[in-house]
Structure formats: structure tokens, C-alpha cells
Design an enzyme around this catalytic site. Sequence first.
Site, PDB file in Angstrom:
ATOM      1  N   GLU A  29       0.815  -1.219   0.000  1.00 28.82           N
ATOM      2  CA  GLU A  29       0.000   0.000   0.000  1.00 28.82           C
ATOM      3  C   GLU A  29       0.853   1.276   0.000  1.00 28.82           C
ATOM      4  O   GLU A  29       0.405   2.320  -0.464  1.00 28.82           O
ATOM      5  CB  GLU A  29      -0.914   0.019   1.235  1.00 28.82           C
ATOM      6  CG  GLU A  29      -1.979  -1.066   1.223  1.00 28.82           C
ATOM      7  CD  GLU A  29      -2.714  -1.211   2.547  1.00 28.82           C
ATOM      8  OE1 GLU A  29      -3.883  -1.623   2.523  1.00 28.82           O
ATOM      9  OE2 GLU A  29      -2.126  -0.931   3.616  1.00 28.82           O
ATOM     10  N   ASP A 221     -12.285  -3.308  -2.940  1.00 29.56           N
ATOM     11  CA  ASP A 221     -13.331  -4.328  -3.101  1.00 29.56           C
ATOM     12  C   ASP A 221     -14.631  -3.793  -2.519  1.00 29.56           C
ATOM     13  O   ASP A 221     -14.603  -2.873  -1.699  1.00 29.56           O
ATOM     14  CB  ASP A 221     -12.925  -5.627  -2.384  1.00 29.56           C
ATOM     15  CG  ASP A 221     -12.476  -5.375  -0.955  1.00 29.56           C
ATOM     16  OD1 ASP A 221     -11.293  -5.012  -0.757  1.00 29.56           O
ATOM     17  OD2 ASP A 221     -13.303  -5.484  -0.036  1.00 29.56           O
TER      18      ASP A 221
HETATM   19  N1  ADE Z   1      -8.849  -3.800   3.157  1.00 30.51           N
HETATM   20  C1  ADE Z   1      -9.176  -3.807   1.854  1.00 30.51           C
HETATM   21  N2  ADE Z   1     -10.368  -4.399   1.675  1.00 30.51           N
HETATM   22  C2  ADE Z   1     -10.806  -4.778   2.894  1.00 30.51           C
HETATM   23  C3  ADE Z   1     -11.956  -5.441   3.351  1.00 30.51           C
HETATM   24  N3  ADE Z   1     -12.906  -5.835   2.523  1.00 30.51           N
HETATM   25  N4  ADE Z   1     -12.079  -5.671   4.679  1.00 30.51           N
HETATM   26  C4  ADE Z   1     -11.108  -5.266   5.528  1.00 30.51           C
HETATM   27  N5  ADE Z   1     -10.012  -4.649   5.152  1.00 30.51           N
HETATM   28  C5  ADE Z   1      -9.854  -4.399   3.839  1.00 30.51           C
END
Ligand code: ADE
Length: 259
Positions: A29, A221
Site C-alpha cells: 500500500e 473491493d
Molecule cells: N482492506 C481492503 N479491503 C478490505 C476489506 N474488505 N475488509 C477489511 N479490510 C480491507
Amino acid sequence: MTTTGTRPDIEGTKAEVQRIGFIFAMRAEGEGLVKRLGLKAQGRLDPDLPAVWFSGRVEGGSGGRNLEIAIAFAGEDPYHGCDRIGTLPATLAAYLLCRRFRPDLLVNAGTCGGFQREGASIGAVYVGGGDFLFHDRRIPLPKFDAFGIGRIPAIVDEAMRMALGAESGVISTGDSFEPTAEEQKFFERERVTCKEMEAASIASLSRDLGIRFLAVKAVTDLVDHPEPEKSAFARNLNRVSEILEERLIKLLEWMKVRE
Ligand code: ADE
């Protein structure tokens, strides 16, 4: 789109911020930002822990302000060979960074799961607004119940948010990647836009230490989407981390300019 938690009354903190500390949970990241800024490796934040940090100066150029930058990572877990994601390593690394570097502003940057029903889409960037919440600290006892949820007020500098080109949204933190049915109800009730694994705990630390705090999260996501979070996360992590890097550079470019 949500615009919760903006506090116009605390606008104008830019002039008071010269030392900026960033904390990332995952190397993927934030390593692009370390390279882009040409920061120097400073080694471990504590000899017994895997958290590492980098530091250097961003020159303001003619008429601009110099900025001192430090970037910390929670580090790689030597037992499992993966990044130490989650609240405990992030808070430890943030604490050590604050004691060593003494930032005027602490930024927790990283990726998150977003909620389409709150307007999120892949690659969108948010600053934490409203209150920072914990979605997995269920403690059904008087006072401890509220302590568990956190509700740590986010203090958003509107000018910083605009420099980032980010919307403001409620961030909820927990130590699991996959949510339970109960947590799903919590997200809907609390109108959560970003679900991730560090921000609320670092917000809590920053409040204790009296350090300005900003969470900047980019969506890899969508939690309320048929595609499993983990598949979209793995596919989008690098591309979305690049988007995040560009926005953080924009923030620093803006911070350099005297007003
Ligand atoms: N970081 C990136 N996507 C995530 C998710 N769905 N849940 C927790 N941390 C995350």
C-alpha cells in the site's frame, strides 16, 4: 456520496503542519510513496518488533514550505511471512512512530472494502468522517458496550480533503477480513462507507496523544457486491495502491504551498 463529519471550524490547520507521519499496514500500500519521495530507510521502530520506518524531506521549492515526512509500516510477521495487518501491530507501530518522529499530523493510509449503497466504487478514495467505529468489539456490559464501538470523532480539515480529491465517509475497523451477518447489519445501521482493519485504533491513539489524525482509504473491493471481497482485493490491490499514492502526492503538493 457521504459528507459526514466535516468540521469547517477547524479548517486552516495546514500552516501548523510541517511534520507528517504516515502509517501503512501493508508494504504494497505504501512502498510506492516511499520510493517516489526518495525516503531513507531508518530500520526498525523497535529492535524487537518488525515495524520499520523511512524518513526524509519534501522540499518546498521557491516560496514553498519544506515538509518532514516519515512513513512507517507495521512490518512482516516472521512466523507467517505476511504483513502484520490489523489493529494491534498498527497501533504499536503508530505509537512508536509518534514517540520517535513527533508528527504534527498522523495519516493512516491504506485500502478498504467499500459499500456501494453509500456510493463507493473501486478506486474511490475516502477520508474518515463522522466517527471512527469498531465493528467487532461486542461487549454487552454497561459502558463497555459504547467503549467497544468506539465512536471516535473524526476531525476533517475540509481543505485537506479537497486537496486529496476525496469524499468523506464513515470508516469502521475490525480485525477480520470477512464480516459476520451481525457486522453486516452494523454496517447498514451505521451507514458505513469503508470497512478496514486499522483506522479506528490509530484514531483512538491519536486522540490520547493529542495528535491530529487523518485516515485516507482507497477502495479495493465492494463488501455489498456478489464478487467475494478477497478476490477483488487481490486483483485490485496494486492498481488501487497506485491511485492512493497519487492522491497522497497531491496532498503533499498542496501542503507545500504557502497561503
Ligand atoms: N482492506 C481492503 N479491503 C478490505 C476489506 N474488505 N475488509 C477489511 N479490510 C480491507
